[in-house]
Scaffold this motif. Structure first.
Motif, PDB file in Angstrom:
ATOM      1  N   PRO A  87       0.749  -0.981   0.033  1.00 12.89           N
ATOM      2  CA  PRO A  87      -0.181   0.011   0.123  1.00 12.89           C
ATOM      3  C   PRO A  87       0.917   1.237  -0.074  1.00 12.89           C
ATOM      4  CG  PRO A  87      -0.905  -1.489   1.477  1.00 12.89           C
ATOM      5  CD  PRO A  87       0.317  -1.997   0.972  1.00 12.89           C
ATOM      6  N   GLU A  88       2.009   1.135   0.678  1.00 15.15           N
ATOM      7  CA  GLU A  88       2.537   2.407   0.808  1.00 15.15           C
ATOM      8  C   GLU A  88       3.707   2.661  -0.613  1.00 15.15           C
ATOM      9  OE1 GLU A  88       5.100  -0.712   3.330  1.00 15.15           O
ATOM     10  OE2 GLU A  88       2.927  -0.186   2.911  1.00 15.15           O
ATOM     11  N   ASP A  89       3.172   2.014  -1.784  1.00 20.44           N
ATOM     12  CA  ASP A  89       4.033   2.193  -2.987  1.00 20.44           C
ATOM     13  C   ASP A  89       2.628   3.034  -3.804  1.00 20.44           C
ATOM     14  OD1 ASP A  89       6.126   0.598  -2.924  1.00 20.44           O
ATOM     15  OD2 ASP A  89       4.882  -1.212  -3.227  1.00 20.44           O
ATOM     16  N   THR A  90       1.834   3.360  -3.219  1.00 20.69           N
ATOM     17  CA  THR A  90       0.605   4.151  -3.779  1.00 20.69           C
ATOM     18  C   THR A  90       1.110   5.463  -4.061  1.00 20.69           C
ATOM     19  OG1 THR A  90      -1.244   2.809  -2.966  1.00 20.69           O
ATOM     20  CG2 THR A  90      -1.777   4.986  -3.741  1.00 20.69           C
ATOM     21  N   ALA A  91       1.171   6.126  -5.426  1.00 20.12           N
ATOM     22  CA  ALA A  91       1.639   7.079  -5.763  1.00 20.12           C
ATOM     23  C   ALA A  91       1.394   7.471  -7.157  1.00 20.12           C
ATOM     24  CB  ALA A  91       3.182   7.295  -5.231  1.00 20.12           C
ATOM     25  N   VAL A  92       1.612   8.562  -7.414  1.00 21.47           N
ATOM     26  CA  VAL A  92       1.850   9.086  -9.078  1.00 21.47           C
ATOM     27  C   VAL A  92       3.209   8.783  -9.258  1.00 21.47           C
ATOM     28  CG1 VAL A  92       1.404  10.644 -10.711  1.00 21.47           C
ATOM     29  CG2 VAL A  92      -0.009  10.904  -8.712  1.00 21.47           C
ATOM     30  N   TYR A  93       3.341   8.137 -10.299  1.00 16.83           N
ATOM     31  CA  TYR A  93       4.771   7.587 -10.899  1.00 16.83           C
ATOM     32  C   TYR A  93       5.120   8.595 -11.734  1.00 16.83           C
ATOM     33  CZ  TYR A  93       5.126   3.822  -7.568  1.00 16.83           C
ATOM     34  OH  TYR A  93       5.263   3.040  -6.207  1.00 16.83           O
ATOM     35  N   TYR A  94       6.373   9.168 -11.799  1.00 19.10           N
ATOM     36  CA  TYR A  94       6.577  10.107 -13.045  1.00 19.10           C
ATOM     37  C   TYR A  94       7.845   9.449 -13.632  1.00 19.10           C
ATOM     38  CZ  TYR A  94       3.644  13.330 -10.883  1.00 19.10           C
ATOM     39  OH  TYR A  94       2.404  14.183 -10.456  1.00 19.10           O
ATOM     40  N   CYS A  95       7.799   9.406 -15.075  1.00 20.69           N
ATOM     41  CA  CYS A  95       8.980   9.195 -15.832  1.00 20.69           C
ATOM     42  C   CYS A  95      10.099  10.200 -15.941  1.00 20.69           C
ATOM     43  CB  CYS A  95       8.710   8.609 -17.115  1.00 20.69           C
ATOM     44  SG  CYS A  95      10.011   8.024 -18.253  1.00 20.69           S
ATOM     45  N   ASN A  96      11.329   9.993 -15.760  1.00 22.30           N
ATOM     46  CA  ASN A  96      12.282  11.098 -15.682  1.00 22.30           C
ATOM     47  C   ASN A  96      13.402  10.883 -16.721  1.00 22.30           C
ATOM     48  OD1 ASN A  96      15.220  11.965 -14.194  1.00 22.30           O
ATOM     49  ND2 ASN A  96      13.848  13.748 -14.439  1.00 22.30           N
ATOM     50  N   LEU A  97      13.770  12.016 -17.537  1.00 23.83           N
ATOM     51  CA  LEU A  97      14.908  11.701 -18.354  1.00 23.83           C
ATOM     52  C   LEU A  97      16.137  12.980 -18.032  1.00 23.83           C
ATOM     53  CD1 LEU A  97      14.857  10.853 -22.136  1.00 23.83           C
ATOM     54  CD2 LEU A  97      16.450  12.704 -21.141  1.00 23.83           C
ATOM     55  N   ARG A  98      17.144  12.529 -17.719  1.00 29.54           N
ATOM     56  CA  ARG A  98      18.143  13.581 -17.521  1.00 29.54           C
ATOM     57  C   ARG A  98      19.223  13.576 -18.392  1.00 29.54           C
ATOM     58  NH1 ARG A  98      19.294  15.668 -11.595  1.00 29.54           N
ATOM     59  NH2 ARG A  98      17.350  16.629 -12.246  1.00 29.54           N
ATOM     60  N   ASN A  99      19.473  14.704 -18.826  1.00 35.98           N
ATOM     61  CA  ASN A  99      20.516  14.985 -20.248  1.00 35.98           C
ATOM     62  C   ASN A  99      21.580  15.757 -19.652  1.00 35.98           C
ATOM     63  OD1 ASN A  99      22.163  15.955 -22.383  1.00 35.98           O
ATOM     64  ND2 ASN A  99      20.712  15.668 -23.615  1.00 35.98           N
ATOM     65  N   LEU A 100      22.700  15.054 -19.018  1.00 39.15           N
ATOM     66  CA  LEU A 100      23.487  16.064 -18.252  1.00 39.15           C
ATOM     67  C   LEU A 100      24.409  16.964 -18.960  1.00 39.15           C
ATOM     68  CD1 LEU A 100      25.233  13.066 -15.895  1.00 39.15           C
ATOM     69  CD2 LEU A 100      23.453  14.999 -15.373  1.00 39.15           C
ATOM     70  N   GLY A 101      24.586  16.625 -20.132  1.00 41.35           N
ATOM     71  CA  GLY A 101      25.480  17.204 -21.271  1.00 41.35           C
ATOM     72  C   GLY A 101      24.844  18.643 -21.512  1.00 41.35           C
ATOM     73  N   TYR A 102      23.297  18.581 -21.564  1.00 40.44           N
ATOM     74  CA  TYR A 102      22.590  19.786 -21.977  1.00 40.44           C
ATOM     75  C   TYR A 102      21.878  20.355 -20.616  1.00 40.44           C
ATOM     76  CZ  TYR A 102      23.457  18.871 -26.910  1.00 40.44           C
ATOM     77  OH  TYR A 102      24.026  18.485 -28.393  1.00 40.44           O
TER      78      TYR A 102
END
Length: 117
Positions: A87-102
């Motif tokens: 139950p504690e996993d309940t949440a809105v899950y967001y995908c993330n992409l990180r571009n370090l160079g830019y």
């Protein structure tokens, strides 16, 4: 710019499984990290799992042994296999992409995961 679209969220009973997918499109010059964050009501967004372009994965302590992140770089897609959900996993899950160079950080719109009996 980059667009991220998540799918696979839903309602599941404790102990069940879900698989989240996130497809990236657009001007993807570099995806140094792709991963998943989650945010419950009244809580800060927290890292769930991330993977470097080279395949190195990091997990939050709370999900180690239960969640598995994977990437298909040819398809610009990241997945999150979630087993033994609590139950504690309940949440809105967001995908993330990180571009370090830019110095760019992209987010999906989020997908709701609800774990309840």
């Amino acid at each position: 710019q980059v667009q991220l679209v998540e799918s696979g969220g839903g309602l599941v009973q404790p102990g069940g499984s879900l698989r989240l997918s996130c497809a990236a499109s657009g001007s993807i010059f570099s995806s140094d990290f792709m991963g998943w964050y989650r945010q419950g009501p009244g809580k800060q967004r927290e890292l769930v799992a991330r993977m470097s372009s080279g395949g190195t994965a990091n997990y939050a302590d709370s999900v180690k042994g239960r969640f598995t992140i994977s990437r298909d770089n040819a398809k610009n897609t990241v997945y999150l296999q979630m087993n033994s959900l609590k139950p504690e996993d309940t949440a809105v899950y967001y995908c993330n992409l990180r571009n370090l160079g830019y110095s760019r950080n992209y987010w999906g719109q989020g997908t709701q995961v609800t774990v309840s009996s």
